[in-house]
Design an enzyme around this catalytic site. Structure first.
Site, mmCIF file in Angstrom:
data_model
loop_
_atom_site.group_PDB
_atom_site.id
_atom_site.type_symbol
_atom_site.label_atom_id
_atom_site.label_comp_id
_atom_site.label_asym_id
_atom_site.label_seq_id
_atom_site.Cartn_x
_atom_site.Cartn_y
_atom_site.Cartn_z
ATOM 1 N N SER A 108 0.829 -1.204 0.000
ATOM 2 C CA SER A 108 0.000 0.000 0.000
ATOM 3 C C SER A 108 0.867 1.259 0.000
ATOM 4 O O SER A 108 1.900 1.320 0.661
ATOM 5 C CB SER A 108 -0.886 -0.002 1.245
ATOM 6 O OG SER A 108 -1.589 1.207 1.331
ATOM 7 N N LYS B 213 -3.489 1.971 -2.343
ATOM 8 C CA LYS B 213 -3.172 3.187 -1.588
ATOM 9 C C LYS B 213 -4.205 3.322 -0.461
ATOM 10 O O LYS B 213 -5.373 2.979 -0.662
ATOM 11 C CB LYS B 213 -3.273 4.357 -2.572
ATOM 12 C CG LYS B 213 -3.322 5.733 -1.983
ATOM 13 C CD LYS B 213 -1.958 6.206 -1.603
ATOM 14 C CE LYS B 213 -2.023 7.360 -0.631
ATOM 15 N NZ LYS B 213 -0.978 7.314 0.378
ATOM 16 N N GLY B 214 -3.772 3.792 0.703
ATOM 17 C CA GLY B 214 -4.677 3.894 1.841
ATOM 18 C C GLY B 214 -5.923 4.721 1.543
ATOM 19 O O GLY B 214 -5.829 5.817 1.011
ATOM 20 N N ASN C 189 -5.366 -0.509 8.378
ATOM 21 C CA ASN C 189 -4.098 0.157 8.645
ATOM 22 C C ASN C 189 -4.119 0.840 10.014
ATOM 23 O O ASN C 189 -4.652 1.929 10.165
ATOM 24 C CB ASN C 189 -3.813 1.183 7.537
ATOM 25 C CG ASN C 189 -2.412 1.743 7.632
ATOM 26 O OD1 ASN C 189 -1.652 1.395 8.537
ATOM 27 N ND2 ASN C 189 -2.060 2.613 6.711
ATOM 28 N N CYS D 285 -0.281 3.952 10.230
ATOM 29 C CA CYS D 285 0.252 5.079 9.464
ATOM 30 C C CYS D 285 0.920 6.087 10.414
ATOM 31 O O CYS D 285 0.266 6.599 11.329
ATOM 32 C CB CYS D 285 -0.844 5.782 8.670
ATOM 33 S SG CYS D 285 -0.204 7.223 7.784
ATOM 34 N N LYS E 178 -2.592 -4.277 9.750
ATOM 35 C CA LYS E 178 -1.215 -3.832 9.481
ATOM 36 C C LYS E 178 -0.638 -3.153 10.720
ATOM 37 O O LYS E 178 -1.225 -2.216 11.254
ATOM 38 C CB LYS E 178 -1.183 -2.875 8.286
ATOM 39 C CG LYS E 178 0.237 -2.512 7.847
ATOM 40 C CD LYS E 178 0.242 -1.857 6.478
ATOM 41 C CE LYS E 178 1.637 -1.475 6.038
ATOM 42 N NZ LYS E 178 1.669 -0.903 4.694
ATOM 43 N N ASN F 220 4.938 -1.514 8.986
ATOM 44 C CA ASN F 220 4.797 -0.218 8.342
ATOM 45 C C ASN F 220 6.116 0.532 8.539
ATOM 46 O O ASN F 220 7.062 0.004 9.125
ATOM 47 C CB ASN F 220 3.607 0.548 8.952
ATOM 48 C CG ASN F 220 3.041 1.581 7.979
ATOM 49 O OD1 ASN F 220 3.791 2.233 7.251
ATOM 50 N ND2 ASN F 220 1.741 1.748 7.966
ATOM 51 N N GLY G 82 12.603 1.193 2.954
ATOM 52 C CA GLY G 82 13.784 0.846 2.168
ATOM 53 C C GLY G 82 14.713 -0.088 2.919
ATOM 54 O O GLY G 82 14.416 -0.518 4.044
ATOM 55 N N THR H 90 9.068 0.177 -1.620
ATOM 56 C CA THR H 90 10.049 1.140 -2.119
ATOM 57 C C THR H 90 10.719 0.670 -3.408
ATOM 58 O O THR H 90 10.974 1.473 -4.308
ATOM 59 C CB THR H 90 11.105 1.403 -1.014
ATOM 60 O OG1 THR H 90 10.410 1.914 0.134
ATOM 61 C CG2 THR H 90 12.147 2.406 -1.456
#
Lengths: 255, 300
Positions: B20, B44-45, B124, B127, B162, B189, B214, B263
């Protein structure tokens, strides 16, 4: 757009910290439009720099594509050290184009610093479409100047401003344009350069359409990561990589 | 070689999922690669209402990673359902909707709208780039339990919770999610992080802090998958800095049933194909018959 492995033909210093890189790519040469950019993966194995770096396409000669850039950080420094024959991974062409209409008349093009790079091919295209083109170029000083002869070959008038007055008008390119614009009737204005320059142009509230090529930090270059979002009118969000980089300057916020 | 994996009865043709926030709603990458190569795509959220997200700059690069603070920019659930979902449904892959609420009720509302329209929902609770909801909920096992339970009560599709790594003990959150009826958990996350320009002394992210992703976070993620695998029985979807098949294999050995890649999509859009091929070749080389045999198969 495509992912392409291209072989560097030339990567030369053309002014203080300014380089011009070229490679052959029939696909890019045939498919790019003025204002488009490419995302270059400088080193496939590297974890710093990690992301691709966006660069505008400066001009094309036959199959040969030229990318101008300034060394500002680790990524561009590594790129400047690449030499003929080395292969780089390129994603492009990306983004929209300066030209969506045909303008019949006189056009002003304003560039500052490395923002000048995507304007050479724009001027060429504007001339091909039968316009009269005045270009205003702003540099820091004499040693930072580049591509001026190229613009002189193409444009009807090439006006220069330098911060220290070592060439042309002493002061900002926006002041130079302002001094000139009162006498001229331009049908449209195109610009690319640092944010303060674009903000100053926006504040001129020109009576004609003005299109600016913007820059923001981006990760993907294709509209997926949403890192390069900017605000437009009524809180509409635009993505510099995929909705731009060229925008109607009055339609977007320039912070 | 059989790369098929199953999460709560949903069969994924392979274990590689687009993470996501790194893949938009699929459309963008479809111009570059065949996105049906993914076992699933995590959107995407999505929030109930449209969000414009955080101010610029939202991104900076650091050693072996990137810090972002997008702040859940998205068009809202209605636009997602009407404008994005039809495209996603046309793909030969499973669709996971990543949902974000600022209250428990919002999570419930989003679940009610989406549960019959997608294959799975990723709740989620992690975030790091919003002031309410997100990680604020996800750090508290009681809140994780409460929200998961509420979502579970109205969901007819499997739900994945998540989790955030920005806690002392992630396994408490994993257990809370499992106890509340989550079908799977996904972790990690991004890691809360910060970078400063020493010339201007300004943070490189407008919101001051953001989420690090990353290669820099991969060892943290592998450790957390390993710890959670020992504590829960539900499947774990592992992610965090996966750049190639070797990174992916580590996650399976640590206990992940599937992986998400994020990433790396920005850098190498073909990563999904390379990672799948690499996993397959590894399994053959090591004499495994399926990916399932590798999950949690660690030699301590």
């Amino acid at each position: 757009m495509k992912l392409l492995d291209v072989e560097i033909e030339e990567n030369v210093k053309i002014a203080n910290d300014i380089f011009l890189l070229s490679f052959e790519s029939e696909y890019l040469a045939e498919n790019f439009k003025p204002g488009n950019f490419v995302n270059i993966l400088i080193d496939k194995e590297s974890i710093y720099p990690l992301l691709r770096r966006p660069f505008s396409i400066s001009f094309v000669e036959g199959k040969r594509v030229y990318i101008g850039y300034k060394v500002v950080g680790k990524g561009t420094k590594l790129l400047s050290q690449k030499s003929k024959g080395e292969v780089i991974d390129i994603l492009g062409p990306l983004g929209n184009s300066f030209l969506t209409d045909t303008f019949d008349g006189k056009v002003a093009v304003i560039g500052g610093g490395v923002g000048i790079f995507p304007l050479l091919v724009l001027c060429k295209e504007l001339k091909n479409r039968g316009n009269k083109v005045d270009v205003f170029l702003g540099f820091r000083d004499l040693n930072s100047m580049f591509l001026v002869e190229g613009f002189k070959d193409i444009c009807d008038n090439t006006l220069i401003a330098t911060d220290d007055g070592s060439r042309g008008y002493k002061g900002s390119v926006v002041e130079l344009f302002k001094a000139n614009v009162s006498n001229e009737e331009y049908k449209v204005v195109f610009c690319c350069g640092p944010k303060p320059m674009l903000k100053a142009i926006k504040n001129l509230n020109l009576p004609v359409k003005c299109y600016a090529s913007l820059e923001e930090k981006m990760a993907c270059g294709i509209g997926a990561c949403l890192c390069c979002s900017i605000k437009g009118k009524d809180d509409k969000m635009y993505h510099v990589c995929s909705d731009g980089p060229v925008f109607d300057i009055m339609e977007v916020e320039i912070e | 070689m059989n790369l098929e994996v199953e999460i709560a009865g949903i069969k994924l043709k392979n274990p590689v999922i687009a993470a996501s926030g790194t893949f938009g709603f699929g459309r963008e990458y479809s111009k570059l690669i065949d996105i049906s190569e993914f076992g699933a795509i995590c959107t995407k959220g999505i929030t109930l209402k449209k969000r414009i997200g955080n101010p610029q700059p939202r991104l900076c690069e650091v050693y072996a990673g990137i810090i972002n603070s997008v702040g859940l920019e998205n068009p809202g659930v209605e636009a997602f359902v009407n404008e994005e979902l039809p495209f996603l449904k046309g793909l030969d892959t499973k669709i996971i909707a990543n949902i974000n609420g600022f209250t428990k009720e919002e999570f419930v509302e989003l679940t009610k709208i989406l549960t019959s329209l997608v294959d799975m929902i990723e709740v989620n609770l992690s975030c790091p780039n919003v002031k309410e909801g997100g990680m604020v909920f996800g750090k508290d096992p009681k809140k994780v339990y409460e929200i998961t339970k509420s979502v579970r009560n109205v969901a007819s599709c499997p739900i994945i919770v998540k989790l955030t790594p920005n806690v002392t003990d992630i396994t408490q959150l994993a257990v809370a999610a499992e106890n509340a009826g989550a079908d799977a958990i996904s972790l990690i996350n991004t890691v809360s992080a910060m970078a400063i320009d020493i010339e201007t002394r300004k943070p490189l992210i407008k919101m001051v802090t953001g989420g690090l992703s990353g290669p820099a976070i991969k060892p943290i993620a592998v450790r957390m998958v390993y710890e959670c695998f020992k504590k829960v029985r539900i499947p774990i979807i592992g992610m965090g800095g996966i750049m190639n098949y070797k990174d992916a294999i580590e996650f399976f050995i640590a206990g992940a049933t599937a992986i998400q890649i994020g990433t790396v999509n920005f850098i190498n859009p073909k990563a999904v194909c390379e990672i799948k091929e690499g996993i397959e070749a590894y399994l053959e080389r090591k004499g495994f018959n399926s990916i399932k045999e590798l999950v949690g198969n660690i030699n301590i």
